[in-house]
Motif scaffolding. Structure first.
Motif, PDB file in Angstrom:
ATOM      1  N   ALA A 262       0.885  -1.123  -0.067  1.00  0.00           N
ATOM      2  CA  ALA A 262      -0.230   0.021   0.026  1.00  0.00           C
ATOM      3  C   ALA A 262       0.641   1.291  -0.001  1.00  0.00           C
ATOM      4  CB  ALA A 262      -0.920  -0.138   1.184  1.00  0.00           C
ATOM      5  N   GLU A 263       0.542   2.113  -0.759  1.00  0.00           N
ATOM      6  CA  GLU A 263       1.165   3.540  -0.683  1.00  0.00           C
ATOM      7  C   GLU A 263       1.323   4.261   0.527  1.00  0.00           C
ATOM      8  OE1 GLU A 263       2.686   4.995  -3.500  1.00  0.00           O
ATOM      9  OE2 GLU A 263       2.341   3.268  -4.731  1.00  0.00           O
ATOM     10  N   PRO A 264       2.271   4.670   0.941  1.00  0.00           N
ATOM     11  CA  PRO A 264       2.322   5.560   2.315  1.00  0.00           C
ATOM     12  C   PRO A 264       1.447   6.726   2.000  1.00  0.00           C
ATOM     13  CG  PRO A 264       4.522   4.939   1.685  1.00  0.00           C
ATOM     14  CD  PRO A 264       3.702   4.526   0.377  1.00  0.00           C
ATOM     15  N   ALA A 265       1.412   7.270   0.830  1.00  0.00           N
ATOM     16  CA  ALA A 265       0.560   8.531   0.562  1.00  0.00           C
ATOM     17  C   ALA A 265      -0.614   8.144   0.879  1.00  0.00           C
ATOM     18  CB  ALA A 265       0.794   9.229  -0.920  1.00  0.00           C
ATOM     19  N   LEU A 266      -1.388   6.933   0.311  1.00  0.00           N
ATOM     20  CA  LEU A 266      -2.797   6.463   0.554  1.00  0.00           C
ATOM     21  C   LEU A 266      -3.036   6.426   1.918  1.00  0.00           C
ATOM     22  CD1 LEU A 266      -5.168   5.456  -0.492  1.00  0.00           C
ATOM     23  CD2 LEU A 266      -4.448   3.246  -0.653  1.00  0.00           C
ATOM     24  N   ALA A 267      -2.180   6.043   2.585  1.00  0.00           N
ATOM     25  CA  ALA A 267      -2.415   5.613   4.111  1.00  0.00           C
ATOM     26  C   ALA A 267      -2.623   7.049   4.875  1.00  0.00           C
ATOM     27  CB  ALA A 267      -1.214   4.675   4.791  1.00  0.00           C
ATOM     28  N   ARG A 268      -1.799   7.821   4.533  1.00  0.00           N
ATOM     29  CA  ARG A 268      -1.821   9.223   5.119  1.00  0.00           C
ATOM     30  C   ARG A 268      -3.221   9.902   4.799  1.00  0.00           C
ATOM     31  NH1 ARG A 268       3.587   9.446   4.189  1.00  0.00           N
ATOM     32  NH2 ARG A 268       3.464  10.647   2.276  1.00  0.00           N
ATOM     33  N   GLU A 269      -3.741   9.843   3.360  1.00  0.00           N
ATOM     34  CA  GLU A 269      -4.929  10.540   2.886  1.00  0.00           C
ATOM     35  C   GLU A 269      -5.977   9.689   3.545  1.00  0.00           C
ATOM     36  OE1 GLU A 269      -6.899  11.129  -1.288  1.00  0.00           O
ATOM     37  OE2 GLU A 269      -4.937  10.826  -1.529  1.00  0.00           O
ATOM     38  N   VAL A 270      -5.939   8.023   4.010  1.00  0.00           N
ATOM     39  CA  VAL A 270      -7.021   7.595   4.475  1.00  0.00           C
ATOM     40  C   VAL A 270      -7.287   8.079   5.787  1.00  0.00           C
ATOM     41  CG1 VAL A 270      -7.742   5.142   5.365  1.00  0.00           C
ATOM     42  CG2 VAL A 270      -6.880   5.639   2.995  1.00  0.00           C
ATOM     43  N   LEU A 271      -6.209   8.384   6.592  1.00  0.00           N
ATOM     44  CA  LEU A 271      -6.184   8.841   7.976  1.00  0.00           C
ATOM     45  C   LEU A 271      -6.953  10.271   7.967  1.00  0.00           C
ATOM     46  CD1 LEU A 271      -2.847   7.974   9.800  1.00  0.00           C
ATOM     47  CD2 LEU A 271      -5.047   7.191  10.512  1.00  0.00           C
ATOM     48  N   HIS A 272      -6.394  10.907   6.938  1.00  0.00           N
ATOM     49  CA  HIS A 272      -7.204  12.489   6.964  1.00  0.00           C
ATOM     50  C   HIS A 272      -8.648  12.341   6.557  1.00  0.00           C
ATOM     51  CE1 HIS A 272      -6.764  16.538   6.296  1.00  0.00           C
ATOM     52  NE2 HIS A 272      -7.086  16.504   5.179  1.00  0.00           N
ATOM     53  N   THR A 273      -8.931  11.487   5.831  1.00  0.00           N
ATOM     54  CA  THR A 273     -10.546  11.292   5.529  1.00  0.00           C
ATOM     55  C   THR A 273     -11.125  10.856   6.860  1.00  0.00           C
ATOM     56  OG1 THR A 273      -9.541  10.719   3.167  1.00  0.00           O
ATOM     57  CG2 THR A 273     -12.114   9.976   3.956  1.00  0.00           C
ATOM     58  N   LEU A 274     -10.505   9.887   7.418  1.00  0.00           N
ATOM     59  CA  LEU A 274     -10.892   9.185   8.664  1.00  0.00           C
ATOM     60  C   LEU A 274     -11.235  10.182   9.752  1.00  0.00           C
ATOM     61  CD1 LEU A 274      -9.466   5.847   8.698  1.00  0.00           C
ATOM     62  CD2 LEU A 274     -11.838   5.907   8.593  1.00  0.00           C
ATOM     63  N   GLU A 275     -10.257  11.174   9.725  1.00  0.00           N
ATOM     64  CA  GLU A 275     -10.393  12.192  10.799  1.00  0.00           C
ATOM     65  C   GLU A 275     -11.380  13.277  10.546  1.00  0.00           C
ATOM     66  OE1 GLU A 275      -9.267  12.428  13.806  1.00  0.00           O
ATOM     67  OE2 GLU A 275      -7.633  10.961  13.889  1.00  0.00           O
ATOM     68  N   ALA A 276     -11.794  13.517   9.244  1.00  0.00           N
ATOM     69  CA  ALA A 276     -12.865  14.316   8.990  1.00  0.00           C
ATOM     70  C   ALA A 276     -14.202  13.789   9.142  1.00  0.00           C
ATOM     71  CB  ALA A 276     -12.755  14.694   7.309  1.00  0.00           C
ATOM     72  N   HIS A 277     -14.185  12.392   8.645  1.00  0.00           N
ATOM     73  CA  HIS A 277     -15.507  11.576   8.853  1.00  0.00           C
ATOM     74  C   HIS A 277     -15.588  11.592  10.511  1.00  0.00           C
ATOM     75  CE1 HIS A 277     -16.076  10.839   4.905  1.00  0.00           C
ATOM     76  NE2 HIS A 277     -15.297   9.756   4.723  1.00  0.00           N
ATOM     77  N   PHE A 278     -14.490  11.400  11.140  1.00  0.00           N
ATOM     78  CA  PHE A 278     -14.779  11.262  12.645  1.00  0.00           C
ATOM     79  C   PHE A 278     -15.558  12.651  13.231  1.00  0.00           C
ATOM     80  CE2 PHE A 278     -13.659  11.280  17.032  1.00  0.00           C
ATOM     81  CZ  PHE A 278     -13.504   9.965  17.468  1.00  0.00           C
ATOM     82  N   SER A 279     -15.111  13.723  12.908  1.00  0.00           N
ATOM     83  CA  SER A 279     -15.668  14.888  13.359  1.00  0.00           C
ATOM     84  C   SER A 279     -17.262  15.021  12.973  1.00  0.00           C
ATOM     85  CB  SER A 279     -14.868  16.180  12.727  1.00  0.00           C
ATOM     86  OG  SER A 279     -13.674  16.114  13.031  1.00  0.00           O
ATOM     87  N   ALA A 280     -17.481  14.773  12.021  1.00  0.00           N
ATOM     88  CA  ALA A 280     -18.851  14.626  11.212  1.00  0.00           C
ATOM     89  C   ALA A 280     -19.855  14.032  12.103  1.00  0.00           C
ATOM     90  CB  ALA A 280     -18.928  14.371   9.668  1.00  0.00           C
ATOM     91  N   ILE A 281     -19.278  12.645  12.288  1.00  0.00           N
ATOM     92  CA  ILE A 281     -20.178  11.676  12.869  1.00  0.00           C
ATOM     93  C   ILE A 281     -20.241  11.997  14.570  1.00  0.00           C
ATOM     94  CG2 ILE A 281     -20.500   8.986  13.455  1.00  0.00           C
ATOM     95  CD1 ILE A 281     -18.962   8.575  11.154  1.00  0.00           C
ATOM     96  N   GLU A 282     -19.158  12.456  15.260  1.00  0.00           N
ATOM     97  CA  GLU A 282     -19.321  12.708  16.355  1.00  0.00           C
ATOM     98  C   GLU A 282     -20.091  13.775  16.499  1.00  0.00           C
ATOM     99  OE1 GLU A 282     -15.362  14.624  17.703  1.00  0.00           O
ATOM    100  OE2 GLU A 282     -15.689  14.470  19.512  1.00  0.00           O
ATOM    101  N   SER A 283     -20.233  14.636  15.723  1.00  0.00           N
ATOM    102  CA  SER A 283     -21.239  15.957  15.985  1.00  0.00           C
ATOM    103  C   SER A 283     -22.840  15.490  15.684  1.00  0.00           C
ATOM    104  CB  SER A 283     -20.923  17.169  15.346  1.00  0.00           C
ATOM    105  OG  SER A 283     -20.982  17.029  13.737  1.00  0.00           O
ATOM    106  N   GLU A 284     -22.824  14.592  14.758  1.00  0.00           N
ATOM    107  CA  GLU A 284     -24.161  13.942  14.492  1.00  0.00           C
ATOM    108  C   GLU A 284     -24.747  13.172  15.902  1.00  0.00           C
ATOM    109  OE1 GLU A 284     -26.375  13.919  12.249  1.00  0.00           O
ATOM    110  OE2 GLU A 284     -25.387  13.292  10.154  1.00  0.00           O
ATOM    111  N   LEU A 285     -23.777  12.450  16.301  1.00  0.00           N
ATOM    112  CA  LEU A 285     -24.042  11.550  17.475  1.00  0.00           C
ATOM    113  C   LEU A 285     -24.039  11.802  18.700  1.00  0.00           C
ATOM    114  CD1 LEU A 285     -23.175   7.776  16.021  1.00  0.00           C
ATOM    115  CD2 LEU A 285     -25.290   8.968  15.874  1.00  0.00           C
TER     116      LEU A 285
END
Ligand SMILES: [Zn+2]
Length: 472
Positions: A262-285
């Protein structure tokens, strides 16, 4: 949770033909400590490279979600340790539990005798409470089972079987640290008891301490052959081997591992995306999972190999988000949706302590990733009218045995019911339902309290909602 790419024939929306669907989850361990990780900044946010996987400071808190084979393993199929026979035991057991209920009066009499100083009555009282606990366990009432088992222990504090049964209940509640305390006590009394090693292995497995889990399970097998232990050991060794070859990254809420391909760049982007989703779901729930969430990126082969998923399952999880990413160099919109779907499962799992039914898990995960009933509505309403819809009660447990089309309907109904609840009462209704489930309510009881509906009412209202909203 299974997270399938399901083809519902005409019922499916085009967006459902996602190629990447992933993720079983195992224990999400709390690794808040800074530890001796090497942290570094990138455009994707804070990341770190721990010196080794075992460096984590982990506490218990797994989120068994009972769906996939992998989840079943996290929720290990391990039977409670048996009580040794005591004289008059059968009589006490049938005195304590009979006619489908616990006889508290009978138990109170034993207690009175024990308090009056009758030494033999202590063992009997302990056994009676143990029988009550077993009965409650068989009904799924962990809270009461634990209370009775702990009471049993006060009458017979050195009894290894009782210590182990208290530990067992903690394990079933994903309270690994607490279970270890009791197991250590049991080990002092019965150092060569195979069940102690078996349960300790489970506790360490839950805490993601694979080396110790493997050692305990090997020890258990050396003391006594046991197919349950063999299965658990095989799985732990498979996990360990697979994950040792993974590199690791970390962001504030996630620990991510990926295979060399797996590409390290992809891994970082996945983390970045997950953090954004984390904030969104956190405020929803209105909730943030306290334990950090493990994420593993796989090649397709490694994914199929380690998850052992049946063909129709694009993904499954047991506490860790597992994503096949072969051929990807960046986060596509599809992958982003998959990540949000999977992450929702982590939130729901941690918020309900692993007790959310499958239909709520999958319904909410689909809602969060952006799916709506749309094209499915007409068919679902029709199926309901014809009396062919599965009940929500039937959709509570595992969907593993479902055939393709049945699974498709299960996902569609799950979404429709969640959609109805959210559109009618807002996400705060969902939040309150999850809270009640988390504090031990059955799902239907939670619905009655929050929506004043039972399962039938809810399905009825959902079918009406579908007709009204999407009907022509
Ligand atoms: Zn799912």
């Amino acid at each position: 949770m299974l997270c399938a790419v399901v083809f519902l024939g005409a019922v499916v929306a085009p967006a459902d033909t996602i190629v990447l669907k992933n993720g079983r989850r195992i224990v999400a361990n709390n690794v808040r400590e800074e530890g001796d990780k090497v942290k570094y900044e990138t455009s994707a946010g804070e990341l770190s490279l721990p010196k080794s996987i075992v460096d984590h400071i982990e506490k218990g808190g797994s989120v068994p979600m009972g769906d996939s084979p992998a989840a079943a393993a996290a929720n290990l199929a391990i039977t409670p340790p048996a009580m040794g026979a005591i004289s008059g035991g059968t009589e006490i057991e049938s005195g304590a539990v009979h006619d489908g209920a616990i006889d508290r009066e009978y138990i109170a009499k034993l207690e009175a005798a024990a308090h009056a100083g009758n030494q033999r009555a202590n063992a009997g009282t302990a056994l009676a409470h143990h029988a009550a606990a077993q009965f409650e366990l068989s009904r799924g009432d962990m809270e009461r089972a634990l209370a009775d088992e702990r009471t049993a222990l006060t009458y017979s504090p050195e009894e290894p079987a009782l210590l182990m049964n208290v530990a067992y209940l903690h394990l079933r509640r994903s309270e690994y640290k607490q279970s270890l305390d009791y197991l250590e006590r049991a080990r002092r009394v019965a150092p060569d008891n195979a069940d102690v090693a078996k349960l300790e292995g489970w506790a360490y497995y839950g805490m993601n301490k694979m080396d110790q889990a493997v050692a305990e399970w090997k020890r258990a097998l050396a003391l006594r052959p046991d197919p349950e232990v063999q299965t658990a050991l095989d799985k732990a060794q498979r996990d360990k081997q697979e994950e040792e070859s993974y590199k690791e990254n970390e962001s504030s809420h996630f620990t991510l591992r990926y295979s060399g391909s797996a590409e390290p760049a992809l891994a970082r982007e996945v983390l970045h995306t997950l953090e954004a989703h984390f904030s969104a779901i956190e405020s929803e729930l209105n909730f943030a999972p306290p334990d950090s969430i493990g994420v593993v990126l796989y090649t397709q082969e490694a994914f199929a190999d380690i998850t052992r998923a049946p063909g129709w399952v694009g993904a499954l999880n047991d506490g860790r988000i597992r994503v096949p990413v072969q051929g990807l160099t960046g986060v596509t919109p599809e992958l982003s949706r998959v990540l949000k779907h999977e992450l929702t499962h982590s939130f729901v799992g941690q918020k309900t302590r692993g007790h959310a039914p499958t239909w709520i898990q999958e319904g909410l995960a689909q809602w969060m990733e952006g799916k709506r009933s749309g094209d499915n509505a007409a068919v679902l309403a029709q199926v309901f009218q014809g009396g062919h819809a599965a009940s929500l009660g039937q959709l509570e447990g595992s969907w593993m045995g479902l055939q393709n089309d049945a699974a498709g309907y299960a996902y569609a109904w799950a979404l429709a019911n969640i959609e109805y609840i959210v559109q009618t009462g807002g996400m705060s209704d969902i939040e309150r339902i999850l809270d009640r489930i988390g504090s031990g309510s059955s799902t239907e009881a939670a619905l009655r309290e929050v929506l004043h509906s039972d399962y039938n009412d809810l399905m009825q209202s959902t079918a009406e909602y579908l007709r009204k909203t999407y009907g022509h």
